[in-house]
Design an enzyme around this catalytic site. Structure first.
Site, PDB file in Angstrom:
ATOM      1  N   ARG A  95       0.820  -1.206   0.000  1.00 45.65           N
ATOM      2  CA  ARG A  95       0.000   0.000   0.000  1.00 45.65           C
ATOM      3  C   ARG A  95       0.852   1.253   0.000  1.00 45.65           C
ATOM      4  O   ARG A  95       1.965   1.269   0.547  1.00 45.65           O
ATOM      5  CB  ARG A  95      -0.867   0.041   1.261  1.00 45.65           C
ATOM      6  CG  ARG A  95      -2.107  -0.785   1.135  1.00 45.65           C
ATOM      7  CD  ARG A  95      -2.935  -0.714   2.377  1.00 45.65           C
ATOM      8  NE  ARG A  95      -2.224  -1.359   3.481  1.00 45.65           N
ATOM      9  CZ  ARG A  95      -2.784  -1.643   4.631  1.00 45.65           C
ATOM     10  NH1 ARG A  95      -4.032  -1.323   4.842  1.00 45.65           N
ATOM     11  NH2 ARG A  95      -2.088  -2.225   5.569  1.00 45.65           N
ATOM     12  N   SER A 144       8.345  -5.000   6.106  1.00 44.67           N
ATOM     13  CA  SER A 144       8.104  -6.068   7.081  1.00 44.67           C
ATOM     14  C   SER A 144       9.032  -7.261   6.888  1.00 44.67           C
ATOM     15  O   SER A 144       8.589  -8.388   6.624  1.00 44.67           O
ATOM     16  CB  SER A 144       6.655  -6.525   6.990  1.00 44.67           C
ATOM     17  OG  SER A 144       5.817  -5.411   7.019  1.00 44.67           O
ATOM     18  N   ASP A 176       6.762  -3.822  10.452  1.00 45.78           N
ATOM     19  CA  ASP A 176       5.299  -3.732  10.646  1.00 45.78           C
ATOM     20  C   ASP A 176       4.893  -3.874  12.110  1.00 45.78           C
ATOM     21  O   ASP A 176       3.926  -3.260  12.560  1.00 45.78           O
ATOM     22  CB  ASP A 176       4.535  -4.742   9.775  1.00 45.78           C
ATOM     23  CG  ASP A 176       5.038  -6.173   9.908  1.00 45.78           C
ATOM     24  OD1 ASP A 176       6.032  -6.407  10.621  1.00 45.78           O
ATOM     25  OD2 ASP A 176       4.428  -7.066   9.271  1.00 45.78           O
TER      26      ASP A 176
HETATM   27  C1  BG6 Z   1      -0.884  -4.817   8.113  1.00 44.67           C
HETATM   28  C2  BG6 Z   1       0.387  -4.049   7.991  1.00 44.67           C
HETATM   29  O1  BG6 Z   1      -1.819  -4.079   8.759  1.00 44.67           O
HETATM   30  O2  BG6 Z   1      -0.616  -6.040   8.758  1.00 44.67           O
HETATM   31  C3  BG6 Z   1       1.353  -4.859   7.168  1.00 44.67           C
HETATM   32  O3  BG6 Z   1       0.169  -2.774   7.503  1.00 44.67           O
HETATM   33  C4  BG6 Z   1       1.591  -6.137   7.847  1.00 44.67           C
HETATM   34  O4  BG6 Z   1       2.542  -4.185   6.954  1.00 44.67           O
HETATM   35  C5  BG6 Z   1       0.266  -6.828   8.000  1.00 44.67           C
HETATM   36  O5  BG6 Z   1       2.568  -6.914   7.216  1.00 44.67           O
HETATM   37  C6  BG6 Z   1       0.348  -8.185   8.526  1.00 44.67           C
HETATM   38  O6  BG6 Z   1      -0.749  -8.817   8.072  1.00 44.67           O
HETATM   39  P1  BG6 Z   1      -0.879  -9.640   6.697  1.00 44.67           P
HETATM   40  O7  BG6 Z   1      -1.934 -10.601   7.072  1.00 44.67           O
HETATM   41  O8  BG6 Z   1      -1.290  -8.701   5.673  1.00 44.67           O
HETATM   42  O9  BG6 Z   1       0.441 -10.289   6.469  1.00 44.67           O
HETATM   43  C1  GLC Z   2       8.209 -11.915   8.860  1.00 44.01           C
HETATM   44  C2  GLC Z   2       9.216 -10.817   8.790  1.00 44.01           C
HETATM   45  C3  GLC Z   2       9.017  -9.830   9.918  1.00 44.01           C
HETATM   46  C4  GLC Z   2       7.589  -9.370   9.938  1.00 44.01           C
HETATM   47  C5  GLC Z   2       6.664 -10.546  10.017  1.00 44.01           C
HETATM   48  C6  GLC Z   2       5.211 -10.144   9.999  1.00 44.01           C
HETATM   49  O1  GLC Z   2       8.461 -12.664   9.987  1.00 44.01           O
HETATM   50  O2  GLC Z   2      10.505 -11.358   8.852  1.00 44.01           O
HETATM   51  O3  GLC Z   2       9.881  -8.752   9.790  1.00 44.01           O
HETATM   52  O4  GLC Z   2       7.391  -8.532  11.015  1.00 44.01           O
HETATM   53  O5  GLC Z   2       6.905 -11.403   8.930  1.00 44.01           O
HETATM   54  O6  GLC Z   2       4.858  -9.513   8.831  1.00 44.01           O
END
Ligand code: BG6
Ligand code: GLC
Ligand code: GLC
Length: 914
Positions: A539, A600, A654
């Protein structure tokens, strides 16, 4: 009332003709016209259909009890089974040893023994009856050359019961000649198990319980159509048939068929049956153990036919139409005429002699005419029984036809019971009458093999197979069921790994400093851009932080798989293209807004705006990125794309973004947790504990990268072969072991591997390996959330699975649900153990007895799964009782948090400049 009193009131008779006339008048009462039979058929059909729709309907209705038998036998069943029959044939109990040899083997005759149940046992306490049955069972088994193997028993229990499983059945009420106390509402299987255990001689597993009609149907042979009706006329009478499951309201089933026991013995319709009841029927009912109940059965069942004849004969004697008006004491004694007496009189030619024998037995002096007349009485009573039974059977046939929407029905009816065996005329009258009442049905009658014993063995074989499947399922899922001890060990190991990581020692937890030193204080202001990369969605966001609150505009962009696994340059160029597009759409082109980058993945940070990607995780594998500063890679792409106006201020994991975002609302939020595609946590650590960063006072947020926990082998004891398979097939084998047991990217795959294994064992999908289940990632983690949703009925679960092309039986759907539950529960409990380790560390850091702390959480699995969040919370309560933990779900994703980190950084930069 005298049923045969002449209008003149004259009682005594003189000549044989008068006797004959009086007998004929009396027997008129037993004639049932075709029209009356049709009425009964219609009323019974209506009663059946009402009971199917509304099981709580009026007591006079038939019961329509679903059994747990869902298919007619394949003939493939094999093995040795013990069958115990109670309640079918009057006061006796039968034990059989049945060997099923499948379709190939020769048919082996069963061995059997019959035991007479003493009257006081039939009318005594229930416990005594079951103890007696267990003793008979052992006595029979003692005569067989058995080794010490455990035996599988099928229990034929022929009374109305509410069944809730193949081996669970509670007695509704006694019928026929039984009246044991303390039994109604009791589970008869449990009673039998207890009684057998008390005997102590044999190891016997009571695998299935069935009504005699079911045993009869299952032991029937194929006729021109499948054998889907079991008809019993023994001491009592009843039938079962295969009903469409969707028509049985008490079942949550929309597919397949289920065998329903009609319990037509209790049928009593004032309109249709009332006019047929004679004084003899009323007298018989009054004198029975269950007056007012089973009125239909009392006109048909073998327990009652002799008695009806006796009442008629006594009446005719009293009217001096028989035996010169002199009854014998035996004739006046209830129960003195039995079914075998009727049998002896059945044959038109030899029957008269049989009647003589009966009369002699009763101590009656007879002339030839008497014997003939007695024979006629017997015929009248049994003919009425056969015709009524035909009306009832025709109602069942009509129901079958209607349920299946068939023009013509071809079906085989398996018959069983003494009345069929002893009164051959019964079947011919029945057959004739059925032809008349159900002309559109092609019915063949077939005697059930071994009096239903074989059928019970077949059901037992199926039940035993299902029980074996259940054991295999339990064995397979046992390693997923983590107990308190195991979780405590995980928590302790996590604590150890945290502290080693913080000290810079070898550890699977990297404990990465984030350079975020404080959670927001609410004074942050301004407009920011944010990027959010690494979860389900990529996003770009515009975050406006003002005194009135935070306003977010965002757009989701897709990243094709080719890009996530292509070159780093391609990936970052794509990201910048998306930002430029977003700026253009938002009218922000040319403005240089500070940008926070939620990235992330594990990064070694040396400052807020510097993050060296240690390794990709989840599905990413773009080349030439690992070991590089991600902010630099982004800046280079900005330069390449000549999007000069971007100012990257901070890079944020994240977990950190989520913690900051929730921290804006709740200042106690000092932990960030993600359970989505991947899983990870961050928390506020004392700076003095962080070896990699100088300084002794204050705090720093640590990105634990807990997904990698266990990569040093510390979780191997908990890891199953399914985890190993998922790991081996991933793009980073051996890495992110904790994450692979918990997060959304992997749970569906774990389930898929378990389902493959269970299919291989023959437990699921009839052992047929399907192509669809072989495909990787076909079983999405969102299916776990859907399947485990409480509001979904099992039939909807099946619909989800069928969409995947899985050939389900009704047992399969339940098993798949259990697999999903085991996998998601383990994930939630492990995650809870991790959170417990973190909050306990914070509590100890601060030297507090009690800690109250909030955890900001995000991630699709956590948010969408119906039970995940509550299980995490429960586990934390269990493992960290001194911490009060509040979980806050992040509503805006971690992009907002990244903007807040950026805001804090800008504020600090400004204040240092000033
Ligand atoms: C979101 C974050 O709300 O949650 C992301 O903005 C994050 O960056 C995510 O990785 C984790 O959830 P998913 O299910 O989208 O991997
Ligand atoms: C993976 C990434 C980590 C992140 C997590 C959740 O474990 O290595 O950095 O926080 O996924 O998205
Ligand atoms: C009685 C019982 C029924 C049984 C039938 C025939 O009606 O209630 O369960 O099937 O007798 O034995």
């Amino acid at each position: 009332m005298d049923p045969t009193a002449s209008p003149s009131g004259e009682g005594a008779l003189g000549c044989p003709e008068d006797s004959i006339r009086l007998v004929e008048t009396c027997l008129q009462l037993f004639t049932v016209t075709d029209a009356q039979l049709q009425q009964i058929q219609a009323a019974l059909l209506a009663s059946m259909e009402q009971a199917l729709q509304d099981p709580e309907g009026p007591a006079s209705a038939v019961r329509m009890l679903p059994t747990y038998v869902g298919s007619i036998p394949h003939g493939t069943e094999q093995g040795d089974f013990v069958v115990l029959e109670l309640g079918a044939t009057g006061a006796s109990l039968r034990v059989l040893w049945v060997t099923l040899t499948g379709t190939e083997g020769p048919r082996l005759e069963p061995r059997s023994q019959e035991f007479v149940i003493p009257q006081e046992v039939m009318l005594g306490p229930g416990q005594q009856l079951f103890d007696f049955a267990a003793r008979c069972l052992c006595e029979f088994l003692d005569t067989l050359p058995l080794c010490q193997q455990p035996l599988q028993l099928g229990f034929s229990f022929s009374f109305p019961c509410h069944q809730t499983g193949l081996d669970k059945s509670t007695l509704i009420s006694w019928t026929k000649g039984f009246w044991c106390s303390g039994m109604e509402g009791q589970d008869v299987v449990q009673m039998l198990r207890d009684a057998i255990r008390k005997q102590g001689a044999y190891s016997i597993d009571v695998v299935a319980v069935v009504n005699d009609t079911v045993g009869t149907m299952m032991g029937g042979q194929l006729g021109p159509g499948p054998c889907e009706v079991g008809l019993v006329v023994d001491t009592g009478t009843n039938a079962c048939y295969m009903e469409e499951a969707r028509h049985v309201a008490v079942l949550d089933e929309d597919r397949g068929r289920v065998c329903v026991s009609v319990e037509w013995g209790s049928f009593h319709d004032a309109g249709a049956l009332g006019p047929l009841l004679t004084t003899f029927d009323h007298v018989l009912d009054h004198g029975s153990l269950n007056p007012g109940a089973q009125r239909f059965e009392k006109m048909i069942g073998g327990l009652y036919l002799g008695e009806l004849v006796r009442l008629v004969l006594a009446h005719l004697t009293e009217r001096r139409a028989l035996f010169g008006g002199c009854p014998s004491p035996a004739l006046l004694c209830p129960g003195s005429i039995l079914l075998e007496h009727l049998a002896a009189m059945e044959d038109p030619s030899s029957g008269e002699a049989g009647a003589h024998v009966l009369l002699q037995d009763l101590g009656l002096s007879t002339g030839m005419v008497d014997a003939k007349l007695v024979q006629q009485v017997g015929w009248a009573v049994s003919t009425r029984a056969a015709r009524l039974c035909a009306a009832a059977l025709s109602a069942v046939l009509a129901r079958l036809q209607r349920g299946r929407e068939l023009q013509t029905l071809r079906v085989a009816v398996a018959t069983g019971g003494q009345v069929f065996e002893r009164l051959p005329r019964f079947l011919s009258v029945l057959r004739e009458t059925v032809q008349l009442l159900a002309p559109q049905c092609e019915v063949s009658f077939t005697p059930s093999e071994d009096g239903g014993g074989r059928g019970v063995a077949v059901v037992t074989a199926v039940a035993a197979r299902l029980a074996a499947h259940r054991r295999l399922l339990e064995e397979t899922l046992a390693p997923f069921r983590l107990g308190h001890r195991e979780l405590e060990a995980v928590q302790a190991q996590m604590r150890g790994a945290m502290s080693r990581g913080l000290h810079g020692e070898a550890s699977s937890l990297r404990m990465l400093p984030t350079y975020v030193r404080a959670t927001p204080d609410g004074s942050e202001r301004g407009d920011f851009l944010a990027l959010d990369l690494g979860g389900t969605n990529f996003r770009v966001l515009l975050v406006r932080v003002a005194a009135q609150g935070v306003r977010i505009t965002n757009q989701v962009y897709s990243i094709p798989e080719g890009v996530t696994q292509g070159s780093g340059q391609q990936l970052f160029d794509h990201i910048v293209d998306c930002i430029v597009d977003f700026q253009r759409k938002q009218g922000l082109s040319g403005q240089s807004l500070p940008l926070g980058f939620t990235f992330s993945f594990p990064c070694q940070q040396l400052g807020l705006d510097q993050g060296i990607l240690l390794n990709w995780t989840k599905g990413f594998k773009a080349s030439d990125c690992e070991g590089q500063d991600v902010v630099k890679l982004l800046r280079e792409a900005i330069h390449r794309r000549q999007a000069a106006k971007l100012n990257v201020v901070a890079i944020v994991n994240d977990t950190v973004g989520t913690m900051m975002s929730c921290g804006y609302e709740d200042s106690r939020c000092e932990v960030g947790l993600i359970v989505g595609t991947g899983t990870n946590a961050c928390y506020m650590e004392e700076l003095r504990n962080v070896a990699a960063v100088a300084g002794d006072s204050g705090h720093m947020c640590i990105n634990m990268e807990w997904g990698a926990f266990g990569d040093d082998g510390s979780l191997d004891a908990l890891s199953t072969s399914f985890d190993a398979s998922v790991d081996q097939a991933s793009i980073n084998p051996g890495k992110q072991r904790f994450e692979k047991m918990i997060s959304g990217m992997y749970l569906g795959e774990i389930v898929r591997h378990i389902l493959l294994h269970l299919t291989q064992l023959g437990v699921l999908f009839r052992g047929q390996q399907t192509q669809s289940l072989q495909a990787r990632d076909i079983f999405k983690t969102k299916f776990l959330s859907e399947i485990e949703s409480d509001s979904l009925a099992l039939r909807q679960v099946r619909a989800i699975l069928e969409d995947l092309g899985l050939p389900l039986t009704s047992d399969d759907a339940l098993m798949v649900l259990e697999v999903c539950q085991a996998v998601s529960q383990r994930a939630a409990r492990l995650c809870g153990a991790g959170v417990a380790a973190v909050v306990e560390k914070i509590r100890e850091n601060r030297g507090l007895e009690e800690l109250s702390v909030s955890v900001g959480v995000d991630g699709t699995l956590y948010k969408l799964h119906p039970h995940f969040s509550s299980l995490v919370a429960a586990t934390v309560r269990e493992l960290a009782p001194r911490c009060t933990v509040t979980f806050l779900q992040s509503e805006d994703g971690s992009g907002k948090g990244a903007a807040l980190v950026t805001a804090v950084a800008c504020r600090l930069a400004q204040s240092t400049r000033v």
